[in-house]
Scaffold this active site. Structure first.
Site, short mmCIF file in Angstrom:
data_model
loop_
_atom_site.label_atom_id
_atom_site.label_comp_id
_atom_site.label_asym_id
_atom_site.label_seq_id
_atom_site.Cartn_x
_atom_site.Cartn_y
_atom_site.Cartn_z
N ARG A 62 133.20 4.33 0.27
CA ARG A 62 134.09 4.06 -0.86
C ARG A 62 134.68 5.33 -1.47
O ARG A 62 135.80 5.32 -1.94
CB ARG A 62 133.32 3.32 -1.96
N LYS A 172 116.00 -1.57 7.27
CA LYS A 172 115.27 -2.54 6.47
C LYS A 172 115.65 -2.38 4.99
O LYS A 172 116.08 -1.29 4.61
CB LYS A 172 113.77 -2.39 6.69
N HIS A 202 111.64 3.02 10.88
CA HIS A 202 111.50 4.41 11.32
C HIS A 202 110.07 4.75 11.74
O HIS A 202 109.85 5.74 12.45
CB HIS A 202 112.02 5.38 10.26
N LYS A 206 108.10 7.44 15.22
CA LYS A 206 107.12 8.52 15.11
C LYS A 206 106.36 8.67 16.43
O LYS A 206 105.91 7.68 17.01
CB LYS A 206 106.12 8.24 13.99
N GLU A 240 100.46 6.96 -0.01
CA GLU A 240 101.46 7.97 -0.39
C GLU A 240 101.04 8.59 -1.71
O GLU A 240 100.59 7.87 -2.61
CB GLU A 240 102.83 7.31 -0.56
N ASP A 259 107.92 -3.78 0.95
CA ASP A 259 108.37 -2.45 1.35
C ASP A 259 107.54 -1.88 2.50
O ASP A 259 108.09 -1.23 3.39
CB ASP A 259 108.29 -1.51 0.13
N HIS A 264 106.38 -1.69 8.16
CA HIS A 264 105.61 -0.63 8.80
C HIS A 264 104.19 -1.04 9.17
O HIS A 264 103.71 -0.79 10.28
CB HIS A 264 105.51 0.60 7.88
N LYS A 364 101.11 3.53 -3.63
CA LYS A 364 101.80 4.72 -4.13
C LYS A 364 100.86 5.44 -5.09
O LYS A 364 99.98 4.84 -5.68
CB LYS A 364 103.05 4.30 -4.91
#
Lengths: 514, 362
Positions: A62, A172, A202, A206, A240, A259, A264, A364
């Site tokens: 855009r 995703k 992704h 790996k 994480e 998520d 994953h 997290k």
């Protein structure tokens, strides 16, 4: 089907999988994904001589920019995020000759017609032969619109391979639940064939994730004992230490289950649990992954409350720094009920795994960043050493570390030298870094190259996505009409709420100390 | 050795040190001076970590017959925050007659069950007892054909060796890998494939300077041997002496003669004998002629690749073309084990181009 170009000079070379010249059109070319991952990975491929002659990228977005503005932005991004930073000016200059920008409104058909004109011209100038990749680095809400517009503008051929092929790459989330995933698939498939669609997860790019297949099916040692007879439980951890990193808007609508688990973590589970494919080709591998997902017992009603727990971090300390709680993050509602931690127990109802639980946990703001799959074997009969400290009799554990310190370690017990029979655990460790000197490529490098080559083995197929949602959607449904726990229920910098510990401890097991 | 490891792993020394267990690397250094040079060259370089490195020194002229040995453990941190990686280094000096029987000293020192790489800098004395004995204990032979005194003979010997149990790794072949990759890329894609079969000439440009002719000869033979082996070239003339100045070799494919020419340009002593440019001209039947070129840039770290199809596509790009040190090349080659069938067929053709008759694996 994977095509290998019949170049006589490729015969016998290590790098035989080489892409044909093509143009990659990045929809959403000014966004974070393009800056952090796509462009640095493409540049890395250029540095490694892996991009074909004439390869070109068209940014379609855009914002009002010209070619030079966009090239300049991309150079800054590569300088910041490439593993080959700082940029080598001469390599960049020639790479940037193949970068172009088209200002566009995703809903305007004329923009796509102008894009077509531009691509046709580039084909002639750069020898790209009508081969096109459309990479949707946009919010998923516009996937169907862009696909429809591409089709209407005559930018989509029937070809997944051969002359003038078209491929579509999407990121995703592939839907928010089973119903929306099915709808998205139907919409995309009204324009593209399934073998033209590359759904990126992704994690599959790996090296260490790909190594799971090699480890399991290229070593004769483990496969015979890779089943319920020898394995007590499997633990998959994806922790994480960071929070949501200014992605509050997205995360509020997603949560840890959508998520991480739906994508994953279920990918890691399928690679661990699947049967050996009949061949290392895209459909054979994905057939086996789908079969593993189909065998995962669906949790409903009371079983959700019993076998799935959720948490949300409050303020705490991570790595010596005080951090805010989730509800104080930017873009997060002060009374948010979104989970930042989830732990669950899954059973796989097939001949190989019946009775062996798979425990998954992700969160997290955990004490450290770590992803691993730990296979805990059944305890040896210990009558011989019954007088010893029972705590020293730990079971064998095979840990596959996905990140960081990529490698594999096997815990065994050994006799402590001396007169008695003291036993202590010792570790046989394989570290990627100690065995191989070469740099491990970024996941996106592998995946982007696979798209260019036309190898979809490491991408998620339609039925795989839908099977994963079939596992997760009943949990979301149950949560939607059950009051959320009293959030926050764990402090940042800890391993999650007490209920996460209780989930596994009630089975007489504990989470691995990682 | 056990005591050395205890010292290394003692808490006060290098906590968390990892003892690598990948391979045995046996290096025939010959002289003590060369051994020292090799040690310095290897130290601190990014390399694949052998579990045990054994350096061999043959001191034939000293009176008596004895074996001297020295051992140490070497550690280096591969990456920040990673534990130090350690390997053992043993230096063996064979004095007098023992110098010709060093294999008997090496065998008991090899770590069992690990592959053994024998690195022989320079041109090995093919057929000599010492070389044959040492080859007998190895799984993989590492050489650098660019350092061969007589490249044609050396490659012919290698072509014969390829029938043996051991795989052969040639650092010079590894040095050419990025060149081969860039050249092969010209013909990726269905539209460009006919140009590979339509090649009319191959021109190689080397840096001039000390030993440049010898190094360039081995490289010319390997590169022309590579393309020739893939495209079915047969020699019409042979390169049976070292290349010098504008040498020419002619090969045939069908009824077409293809010229292979060389040229030397001054690019500094560092580049002496190293490839600095390749030009290919092609004209498949019914298509316009095309020129494909790769030329090192002045920084000697990059190359410009140019594709020029008359009346059609003209593409130019810059690619990294780093000049790798021997230690870097060695590191890469230590990750390659077994028979490299491409290399084996290339040395077969290269030997023929050098005018040596050898058995070529089919």
């Amino acid at each position: 089907m994977v095509t290998t170009v019949q170049n006589p000079l490729r015969e016998g070379m290590t790098v035989q999988r080489t892409p044909e010249p093509s143009i990659m059109v990045i929809m959403g070319a000014t966004g974070d994904l393009t800056h952090r991952k796509l462009m640095p990975s493409l540049y890395n491929l250029a540095v490694e001589h892996l991009l074909p002659n004439g390869f070109s990228v068209v940014g379609f977005s855009r914002q009002d920019k010209d070619h030079e503005d966009w090239r300049s932005d991309m150079r800054q991004a590569v300088d910041k995020y490439s593993r080959y930073a700082p940029v080598q000016p001469s390599v960049w200059d020639s790479f940037a000759q193949g970068l172009f920008f088209k200002q566009a409104d995703f809903a305007d058909e004329n923009c796509y017609l102008q894009l077509k004109e531009m691509l046709d011209k580039l084909d002639k100038e750069r020898g790209t032969n009508g081969n096109r990749i459309f990479y949707l680095a946009t919010p998923p809400t516009v996937f169907p619109l862009i696909a429809e517009m591409l089709g209407k503008a005559g930018l989509v051929t029937d070809q997944a391979f051969g002359h003038g092929w078209t491929r579509l790459v999407i990121e995703k989330p592939f839907g928010r639940d089973l119903e929306s995933a099915q709808k998205l698939n139907r919409e995309l498939l009204s324009v593209f064939h399934e073998d033209q669609i590359y759904r990126i997860d992704h994690y599959l790019g790996k090296e260490t994730v790909q190594n799971i297949l090699v480890f399991r099916f290229a070593n004769g040692l483990f496969e015979p004992i890779w089943n319920r007879n020898y394995i007590d439980n499997v633990q998959i951890t994806a922790a994480e230490d960071i929070g949501i990193d200014r992605r509050g808007g997205y995360y509020e609508t997603a949560g840890a289950l959508r998520d991480m688990v739906q994508s994953h973590m279920l990918q890691l589970l399928t690679l661990t649990a699947m049967e050996a494919p009949v061949a290392l080709d895209p459909n054979a591998v994905r057939d086996e992954k789908v079969k593993a997902l189909r065998a995962v017992r669906r949790l409903r009603g009371q079983h959700v409350l019993q076998d799935v727990v959720r948490g949300q971090y409050g303020p705490g300390w991570v790595g010596g720094q005080h951090v805010e709680g989730y509800r104080a993050e930017e873009g997060v509602a002060p009374d948010s009920a979104t989970e930042t931690y989830v732990a669950l127990k899954l059973e796989i109802d097939n001949w190989r795994w019946a009775g062996t639980p798979f425990y998954l946990r992700t969160g997290k703001r955990m004490p450290k960043r770590l992803t691993e799959i730990a296979i805990t074997f059944k305890q040896a009969p210990l009558a011989l050493f019954k007088d010893l400290d029972p705590d020293s009799m730990t079971p064998n554990v095979l840990a596959m570390r996905i990140q960081p310190n990529e490698g594999i370690s096997l815990k065994i017990v050994a006799k402590v030298p001396g007169q008695g029979y003291d036993i202590q655990p010792v570790y046989m460790d394989f570290l990627y870094g100690s065995s191989f000197a070469r740099q491990v490529p970024e996941a996106y490098e592998r995946l982007l190259l696979d798209v260019m080559i036309g190898d979809s083995t490491l991408f998620t197929r339609r039925d795989e996505v839908e099977q994963a949602w079939e596992i997760v959607t009943p949990i979301l449904d149950e949560w939607s009409h059950t009051p959320a726990p009293d959030f926050p229920n764990y402090a940042a910098g800890t391993w999650g709420p007490d209920c996460g510990q209780e989930l596994i401890e009630r089975d007489g097991r504990t989470w691995r100390v990682v | 050795m056990v005591d050395l490891w205890k010292e290394v792993t003692a808490e006060t020394a290098l906590p968390g040190a990892v003892r690598t267990s990948i391979l045995n690397l046996v290096i025939y250094a010959g002289s003590a001076e060369r051994a020292e040079r090799l040690k310095k060259e290897l130290a601190g370089q990014p390399r694949r970590h052998g579990s045990r490195t054994i350096l061999l020194i043959a001191d034939r002229d000293r009176p008596g017959s004895s074996v001297d040995a020295a051992s140490s453990v070497r550690c280096s941190a591969s990456q920040p925050d990673s534990p130090p990686l350690c390997y053992e280094e043993i230096t063996i000096t064979g004095v007098g007659k023992v110098a010709d029987h060093l294999a008997s000293v090496v065998v008991p020192l090899l770590v069992a069950e690990l592959p053994t790489f024998l690195w022989w800098p320079g041109q090995p004395p093919f057929g000599h007892r010492l070389f044959n004995q040492m080859l007998g204990v190895a799984d993989q032979l590492l050489i650098d054909s660019s350092h061969f005194d007589s490249p044609g003979d050396g490659l012919a010997h290698l072509a014969r060796l390829c029938r043996a149990r051991q795989g052969v790794n040639d650092l010079n072949w590894g040095r050419l890998a990025p060149w081969r990759e860039v050249i092969a890329q010209f013909f990726d894609g269905a539209a460009w494939q006919p140009y590979a079969y339509g090649l009319r000439s191959l021109h190689l440009i080397f840096g001039s300077g000390t030993n440049s002719a010898r190094r360039a000869t081995a490289t010319t033979l390997l590169l022309a041997g590579w393309i020739g082996s893939r495209l079915g070239w047969t020699p019409e003339t042979t390169l049976d002496s070292l290349v010098s100045g504008a040498s020419t070799l002619t090969v045939e494919r069908g009824d077409r003669a293809i010229d292979v020419t060389t040229e030397f340009q001054d690019a500094g002593e560092k580049m002496a004998g190293l490839l600095i440019g390749v030009e290919l001209v092609s004209q498949p039947k019914g298509l316009a002629p095309a020129r494909f070129a790769v030329k090192r840039l002045e920084d000697m770290e990059h190359a410009c690749s140019t594709m020029n199809v008359h009346d059609g596509v003209q593409l130019q790009r810059v690619v990294p073309l780093h000049i790798e040190t021997d230690a870097e090349l060695l590191s890469q080659e230590l990750e390659q084990s077994g028979h490299d069938t491409l290399y084996e067929s290339v040395v077969g053709v290269a030997s023929q181009l050098a005018g040596r008759e050898v058995w070529v694996p089919s």
